[in-house]
Design an enzyme around this catalytic site. Structure first.
Site, PDB file in Angstrom:
ATOM      1  N   ARG A  82      41.259  49.059  35.453  1.00 39.62           N
ATOM      2  CA  ARG A  82      40.413  47.905  35.763  1.00 39.62           C
ATOM      3  C   ARG A  82      39.740  47.366  34.512  1.00 39.62           C
ATOM      4  NH1 ARG A  82      37.961  49.415  41.840  1.00 39.62           N
ATOM      5  NH2 ARG A  82      39.929  48.858  42.849  1.00 39.62           N
ATOM      6  N   TYR A 102      44.809  41.242  40.705  1.00 43.68           N
ATOM      7  CA  TYR A 102      45.390  42.603  40.759  1.00 43.68           C
ATOM      8  C   TYR A 102      44.418  43.683  40.283  1.00 43.68           C
ATOM      9  CZ  TYR A 102      47.480  41.860  35.941  1.00 43.68           C
ATOM     10  OH  TYR A 102      47.738  41.618  34.630  1.00 43.68           O
ATOM     11  N   GLU A 103      44.804  44.932  40.472  1.00 39.31           N
ATOM     12  CA  GLU A 103      43.913  46.092  40.243  1.00 39.31           C
ATOM     13  C   GLU A 103      42.618  45.979  41.050  1.00 39.31           C
ATOM     14  OE1 GLU A 103      46.468  48.304  38.358  1.00 39.31           O
ATOM     15  OE2 GLU A 103      44.451  49.004  38.734  1.00 39.31           O
ATOM     16  N   GLY A 104      42.730  45.492  42.265  1.00 32.48           N
ATOM     17  CA  GLY A 104      41.539  45.280  43.100  1.00 32.48           C
ATOM     18  C   GLY A 104      40.992  43.890  42.860  1.00 32.48           C
ATOM     19  N   GLN A 137      35.903  44.226  43.558  1.00 29.36           N
ATOM     20  CA  GLN A 137      35.056  44.719  42.452  1.00 29.36           C
ATOM     21  C   GLN A 137      33.581  44.525  42.792  1.00 29.36           C
ATOM     22  OE1 GLN A 137      36.600  46.295  40.003  1.00 29.36           O
ATOM     23  NE2 GLN A 137      38.582  45.673  40.847  1.00 29.36           N
TER      24      GLN A 137
END
Lengths: 593, 593
Positions: free
Chosen positions: A301, A441-443, A448
């Site tokens: 992240r 992406y990546e959450g 977040q």
């Protein structure tokens, strides 16, 4: 063309994000400032001279699926081999397996430059490094012995296989399945989507880390296991053996990062042999796969936040160069002959300074987060715990604020170019297209924000975030009392912003204490932005306070003052939005029926 | 798939933008509310059922240049002929030449829907209508007799040829040249770029309006003349004759609106005959071409603002549909079985409501501007002058705020879709790509802000803008004293916002009076946004106050309240930016060196 801002990066690492003090204190062993400078300069050269020139062709050609094989753009295979040849894949990896064991701060700074050269290119190594981290932390010695050294060298690349069509943010519902075999291996079956660099022609083997569910696994996230599934099986002597039962079924047609193949992967379809099922090796314990995955998630992240900074910096450089060159009309006060360069027009200058300030602020946040990661490793006991919490707190801000800045600044860059910004050949539009994936992406950035509010604010009963705010207030006070020309008013403005941050933080902590989760989450995104702006202001101020041994201190002070008067005052309305907005949000849901 | 929001549009036209009162007062002759409803409903059906289904293929195939001819996407030629067959090209055109002489409000509302169906498609007619307007106002009777009826019917399309490589925003420096001929015609030579729908296969002829310079013309903007230059010459009997000496040399490869051919046009190259020079006919007087061009510029700017609204509405519809369908995780308080639809998550709901509120606010601004255009035509004397000033004042806000909203909302739409938003097949990314041109063309949004501050605020010595603000304050007060549930606090918030608008306006008027042009222009973009947000709040409030004869008033009140508590409070920091930001901007220019 992108030119790595080596001086800005070194200044930010050393004087803003804490590297100088940590070097002095020996937190990084015998690493010297000279070596740091040499590494950053060399990584920057590679980004500017080798990566950036291939970005446009990568975008135009894209990676293509031809007869089940992925063909990367012209020149990209050589680029990758030049890159691993320079040892760049192994910067932070453990020495035991051929890594260089350097601080995460260097990784983040170098990643920023490679991404700015081409985000589609740097994304592949980012995935490999994530797989390395997961394998190194959780893999058995036997697995590590076979795979780790080659992955750290970059001879083989790595991927992360999480998403399925119905399971994106919510991994608890994934369906890929794993069957036990008597020899201790597993067979993997299922479909995975959005697999970045899941297939390519850079290397002979690709090591997939795949989340799947055993037949007797509990439902939900506690029933997911992590498997290492190589594209090509490895013989006992380390040579490559048979093709494993997996393949890339299709590539996505995407808005950006065209050179990065986004694969649909099929496991266990029987395409390459009689027995169906891709051979997989368990990483960690059965049903504990998500914990293994989360090991790498935080750092990934942070690196995605870095991609946002990278796009923002590349867009800013391009826009400034264009605005100095392009002439149109006459700006107020223009005394030159003919038309003025458009940088002379106040609106263009304001846009460019906004781009500069946001980029610099987001960069400092990512480096400060990396610094916390490093001290979390290099210290022990309560101190280590403190820094680990600090990196946990900063990570969602680095990711979401950094990637929002990436999109916003890239869009401003298009605007500065006028009509040419809309023409693909100019390259400004590509930066916007590439940047647009990073908030997703990546959450997603919404996730977040939820993570920041619901999991990070409560760290140490709220004392971690309160400690950070106290440090920020000390910087604002130093500015207010600095006696540097024009800087004291900036200090007062920062103090107002930090009062916004503090009040909002306390309101959220109370809401969490009282179990008012919907109230807390309603304002999560606004709060994250407030936090990001406040941190940006404080880090710009730290830069303004530092002499830095160069002649740029007045410019740093001017940029901080500009940010304080033009960008950061948004925190007042964000505070209002968090505290007052929840009720109106609930009431307005009727609008969406 | 886009579905034209006929009810919302009719409500906004009638109850927010002033159409109902104007119909009652007979400002639109014998036009009835029933006919308005029928026209909007039918235009909406065409947008939803005919245009929208061809948007994706238009984007994918694009228009292509093959052997000097432009081939449009599959099905698009028929679509165009169905559209003109419905009489849609002639809505607002004069009856004398076959037009329907309907109000501009209907044009803007219909244009919004066709653009939402496909911006690349609606862009062509937009250019034709601009050319019609210019020809009708400034052309000789002889020219009108030959060209106007066919252009109004859409049998022939029209273009505007302004830009050259070195002359974008600053037309004073353009180089295309015109030579006089003894028969009263001219010959045109030069290159023009960014010519929208400059060549295509829809119609047998294309009528180019071209800015060029006579040999003896004064330098700068006072030496530019406007010429009508048909692709195919027209014989005296109205039949088509020889090919004129012009052609499309290349198409741009653009970020979006792929189906709209953006042409480089070459005039006078001698490709089709012995004598070089494209035959052109003067429109208006020599050297007065820019004035002729500005006739259509204001309305074109309003229509571009409408394109922003269109992209925002299409993106909002798509995102809401997705968010209701897609399930992930469990939202706070979710009681259903399994995962919740993502619309239940507060962060997603907030994003969707933000999209709704911005779209609705921007829409109301464009309709109110069109209303002022109409009353500027239908009234006389001081009243006409008042409404003409009102439309002049609102136009840059409609254009810039509307198109910024288009980009921002389309980007939010991508985000709501998560990973699928980045995949082109979903269509969310296309809306962002298409929307991105609108803040650039027809005068960049920076130029709109300069226009607003430097030319529109001084109208009637500042009394025009002060009068508008007074009207806005009356609405806020009506809300504050409305006794509608939860609405009075919203009124107070609007009053605060209008105090921001008023103070900033007075500060700018003073700066202009005192000749501090750089101060005034430094905050122009922030001021335009402030104005757009304040207008949005006021128009949402007007909607909330109106009964409307439906059951949606509570939802309209809730949306206005949401906007007041979550979006519009940004005006405080914008006020600060305008008033305090100029000095820091000037000081920070050193950063850009």
């Amino acid at each position: 063309m992108y030119k790595a801002p080596v001086e800005d990066i070194l200044f930010t690492l050393k004087h803003v994000a804490g590297m100088e003090a940590s070097l002095d204190e020996g937190a990084f062993g015998d690493l010297s400032a000279d070596l740091v400078e040499a590494i950053i300069a060399e990584a920057g050269r590679f980004a500017s001279d080798a990566v950036a020139p291939l970005a446009a062709i990568g975008d135009k050609q894209g990676s293509r699926l031809v007869d089940g094989e992925v063909k990367t753009p012209d020149g990209w295979r050589d680029l990758y081999h030049d890159w691993i040849g320079g040892g760049w894949n192994s910067l932070t990896a453990p020495e035991e397996f051929g890594g260089q064991n350097l601080p995460h701060m260097l990784h983040v700074a170098a990643m920023e430059m490679w991404n700015a050269g081409s985000m589609a290119f740097a994304l592949g190594p980012m995935l490999t490094m994530g797989a390395v981290e997961s394998l190194e932390k959780h893999g058995s010695d036997a697995l590590k012995a076979v795979f780790l050294e080659k992955m750290i060298a970059g001879t083989w690349t790595g991927t992360m296989n999480l998403t399925e069509p119905h399971a994106g943010s919510d991994l608890g519902v994934l369906k890929a399945r794993a069957e036990r075999r008597d020899d201790g291996t597993y067979r993997i079956f299922g479909q995975k989507i959005y697999i970045t660099w899941g297939e390519h022609d850079f290397t002979d083997n690709i090591i997939h880390l795949v989340l799947a569910r055993l037949p007797d696994a509990p439902a939900g996230t506690r029933g997911i296991s992590l498997f290492l599934v190589p594209k090509v099986l490895v013989n006992d002597d380390g040579s490559l053996g048979a093709r494993n039962d997996l393949f890339c079924h299709a590539l996505e047609h995407k808005l950006g990062i065209h050179a990065s193949p986004t694969c649909t992967m099929i496991y266990g379809d029987g395409r390459f042999g009689a027995e169906k099922g891709a051979v997989g090796y368990l990483i960690g314990e059965e049903n504990r796969g998500l914990a293994c995955m989360f090991t790498m998630m935080n750092n990934a992240r942070l690196t995605v936040g870095t991609q946002g900074v990278a796009m923002a910096d590349a867009a800013t450089q391009k826009a400034i160069a264009f605005a100095k060159d392009r002439t149109q009309g006459k700006a107020p006060g223009w005394q030159g002959a003919g038309m003025s360069p458009i940088i002379e027009h106040p609106d263009i200058a304001r846009t460019l300074l906004t781009m500069k300030a946001l980029t610099q602020g987001a960069r400092a946040i990512t480096y400060a987060c990396a610094h916390a990661v490093d001290l979390g490793h290099s210290t022990e006991g309560d101190t280590a715990r403190h820094w680990q919490e600090r990196s946990s707190l900063l990570t969602p801000i680095a990711k979401a604020f950094g990637t929002d800045v990436g999109v916003d600044v890239a869009s401003m860059g298009v605007q500065v170019h006028g009509g040419m910004g809309f023409i693909e050949e100019t390259g400004a539009a590509r930066l916007l297209r590439d940047a647009r994936i990073a908030p997703i992406y990546e959450g997603t950035n919404g996730i977040q924000a939820i993570d920041l509010v619901s999991r990070k604010l409560p760290l140490s009963g709220g004392q971690q975030v309160r400690g950070l705010i106290a440090e920020m207030k000390a910087v604002a006070q130093a500015v207010a009392t600095s006696n540097l020309d024009g800087f004291s008013e900036t200090g007062e403005r920062l103090e107002t912003t930090l009062a916004d941050l503090e009040a909002t933080t306390e309101w959220l902590l109370t809401a969490l204490d009282e179990g008012r989760m919907e109230d807390a989450l309603s304002g999560a995104t606004a709060y994250l932005r407030l936090f990001g702006l406040a941190l940006s202001g404080v880090y710009l101020a730290k830069g303004g306070l530092a002499d830095g041994g160069d002649d740029r201190q007045p410019a740093r002070i001017a940029l901080c003052r500009f940010a304080a008067e033009n960008l950061i005052s948004e925190t007042a309305s964000l505070r209002d939005r968090v505290i007052s907005g929840a009720a109106s949000l609930a009431a307005a849901r009727v609008v969406l029926n």
